[in-house]
Design an enzyme around this catalytic site. Structure first.
Site, PDB file in Angstrom:
ATOM      1  N   GLY A  17     -32.525  -7.034  32.265  1.00  0.00           N
ATOM      2  CA  GLY A  17     -32.899  -5.835  31.588  1.00  0.00           C
ATOM      3  C   GLY A  17     -34.262  -6.491  33.172  1.00  0.00           C
ATOM      4  N   GLU A  40     -30.610  -3.742  35.479  1.00  0.00           N
ATOM      5  CA  GLU A  40     -30.974  -2.843  35.266  1.00  0.00           C
ATOM      6  C   GLU A  40     -30.465  -1.621  34.697  1.00  0.00           C
ATOM      7  OE1 GLU A  40     -33.757  -0.343  33.389  1.00  0.00           O
ATOM      8  OE2 GLU A  40     -33.983  -1.966  34.103  1.00  0.00           O
ATOM      9  N   GLU A  86     -36.764 -10.565  29.509  1.00  0.00           N
ATOM     10  CA  GLU A  86     -38.273 -10.369  28.592  1.00  0.00           C
ATOM     11  C   GLU A  86     -37.720  -9.191  26.580  1.00  0.00           C
ATOM     12  OE1 GLU A  86     -40.491  -7.873  26.178  1.00  0.00           O
ATOM     13  OE2 GLU A  86     -39.369  -6.730  27.911  1.00  0.00           O
ATOM     14  N   GLU A  95     -32.666  -3.038  20.188  1.00  0.00           N
ATOM     15  CA  GLU A  95     -31.858  -3.151  21.477  1.00  0.00           C
ATOM     16  C   GLU A  95     -30.682  -3.180  21.888  1.00  0.00           C
ATOM     17  OE1 GLU A  95     -34.312  -2.943  24.810  1.00  0.00           O
ATOM     18  OE2 GLU A  95     -36.448  -1.839  23.626  1.00  0.00           O
TER      19      GLU A  95
END
Length: 115
Positions: A17, A40, A86, A95
């Site tokens: 990410g 990503e 992160e 998430e």
């Protein structure tokens, strides 16, 4: 990275990410990592990350991979020495961070049983 027996340049880092500025990926490159993969899921954010990486001159070290890490494999079935992420949110279950990191640990790291 500096603790690696063969130096930081021997290390492959995986950034889960990476975000629009590829902060951890760029930091790994700045610290001397030999190869960095930045995953990503959002295509627009991935493209911005590529732009930032080019501007900083790390496009020979950092490769941005599009998609969710649970659906991505590293090129040539390579495995990472280190995974960084992160975590957004106040707890790791937000998430699906826990499941994502666990999957990456099992599939994308060289020595998943060596902390």
């Amino acid at each position: 990275l500096n603790a690696a027996p063969d130096g930081p340049e021997s290390q492959t880092v995986l950034d889960l990410g990476t975000g629009p500025f590829a902060l951890f990926a760029v930091m790994a490159a700045e610290m001397g990592a030999g190869k960095v993969y930045a995953i990503e899921a959002n295509p627009d954010i991935a493209e911005n990350a590529r732009k930032v990486i080019r501007e900083k001159g790390y496009d020979d070290i950092i490769t941005v991979l599009d998609g969710f890490s649970t659906n991505v494999s590293l090129p040539n079935n390579e495995k990472a020495d280190i995974i960084v992420a992160e975590i957004v949110g106040s707890i790791a279950t937000e998430e699906a961070a826990y499941a994502t990191i666990l999957d990456a640990h099992k599939r994308l790291i060289k020595e998943p049983n060596n902390p």
